[in-house]
Design an enzyme around this catalytic site. Structure first.
Site, PDB file in Angstrom:
ATOM      1  CE  LYS A  52      -2.010  -4.119   0.442  1.00 18.80           C
ATOM      2  NZ  LYS A  52      -0.783  -3.583   1.057  1.00 18.80           N
ATOM      3  CD  GLN A  96       0.022  -1.006   3.852  1.00 24.32           C
ATOM      4  OE1 GLN A  96      -0.334  -2.115   3.505  1.00 24.32           O
ATOM      5  NE2 GLN A  96       0.246  -0.025   2.996  1.00 24.32           N
ATOM      6  CG  ASP A 119       3.923  -6.285   0.056  1.00 27.53           C
ATOM      7  OD1 ASP A 119       3.019  -6.231  -0.800  1.00 27.53           O
ATOM      8  OD2 ASP A 119       3.840  -5.726   1.158  1.00 27.53           O
TER       9      ASP A 119
END
Length: 293
Positions: A52, A96, A119
């Protein structure tokens, strides 16, 4: 059989994102900024976050990584989330997953400002998606929709079978595929580990989206000829023959299912790369205030 090539599509879209990011820098004087929080040193999480960050750099974004030891308290983590929420120079924040067992992932997800939730996991974004309102769509389902669009896959009136009901992929995917949009307008069956007649249902699927997290779970006898197969699985196993020391497997038995499919995503090289595109597009939209002002 034709491949739905995540590498090809993602590289093409990244070029467009880079142009938009350069325009944003020229007009605002800053780059779109994504912050990732990583707790512990889980191998899979390390790989995903590094990818990412690398892709942010490629398209001209600023990226920051905040690392914590596995012993970090829930209170400390929530305080950092609050701090980033209040930072006007940050457009997107991701924490995460998975998190250590002593930290409640739902509490952390809800603590993220929904206007920075790139997200797409926050209840506000999921609720707005359900009502077909502007929102940050969960990154993996968003990436899948972008891939179907890139290949001009006709989904109108098709029967889409989603295998897996997680809030991250399966459930939002079922909503997106049923919406009055293109891609979309499918009749959707949302199946899961407790579905009694799973094989019977997957055999009806014109489109099968496998997101159950089990290696090679979808076998050739579970899909009909000509089906479109989207494999969301990223199952890591240690391997003595790869440089990285591990090998990735999908939720679909690719070798035996591919000959029956009209289109299929590979693993790796499919949905995983498109997930990052979903994340980048959400971050850019956040920077440009396209969803929330």
């Amino acid at each position: 059989m034709q491949l739905l090539d995540g590498k090809y599509v993602s590289e093409k879209i990244k070029q467009d994102i880079a142009v938009e990011a350069a325009d944003f820098l020229a007009t605002s004087g800053r780059k779109p900024h994504l912050v990732a929080i990583l707790v512990g040193n889980d191998g899979g999480s390390e790989t995903y976050v590094a990818s990412k960050m690398k892709n942010c750099e490629k398209v001209g974004f600023q990226s920051s990584l905040v690392r914590y030891d596995v012993t970090v308290t829930e209170e400390e983590l929530l305080q950092k989330v609050k701090e980033i929420n209040q930072d006007a120079g940050v457009d997107g924040l991701i924490v995460q997953l998975p998190l250590p067992k002593h930290i409640d992932p739902e509490k952390v997800t809800e603590a993220i400002d929904h206007r920075k939730d790139v997200d797409g996991f926050h209840p506000v974004n999921l609720g707005r998606m359900m009502r077909n309102l502007p929102c940050f769509i969960p990154a993996t389902p968003y990436g899948i929709m972008l891939m179907l669009e890139a290949y001009n896959i006709d989904t109108l009136g098709k029967h889409c079978v989603v295998v897996g009901r997680s809030n991250i992929v399966g459930s939002p995917m079922s909503i997106l595929m049923a919406r009055n949009a293109n891609p979309g307008n499918c009749t959707v069956s949302l199946t899961h580990s407790r579905t009694a007649n799973l094989k019977e249902i997957t055999l009806q699927g014109d489109i099968v989206i496998a997101a159950i997290g089990k290696k090679n779970f979808i076998t050739a006898d579970m899909v009909k000829p000509g089906a479109i197969i989207i494999d969301v699985g990223m199952n890591r196993e240690t391997s003595a023959v790869t440089k990285s020391g591990y090998k990735l497997y999908g939720d679909v038995d690719f070798e035996n299912v591919a000959p029956k499919a009209s289109w299929i995503t590979p693993v790796p090289g499919g949905v995983g790369l498109m997930t990052i595109i979903g994340l980048l597009k959400n971050t850019l939209a956040s920077a440009k205030k396209e969803i929330y002002s």
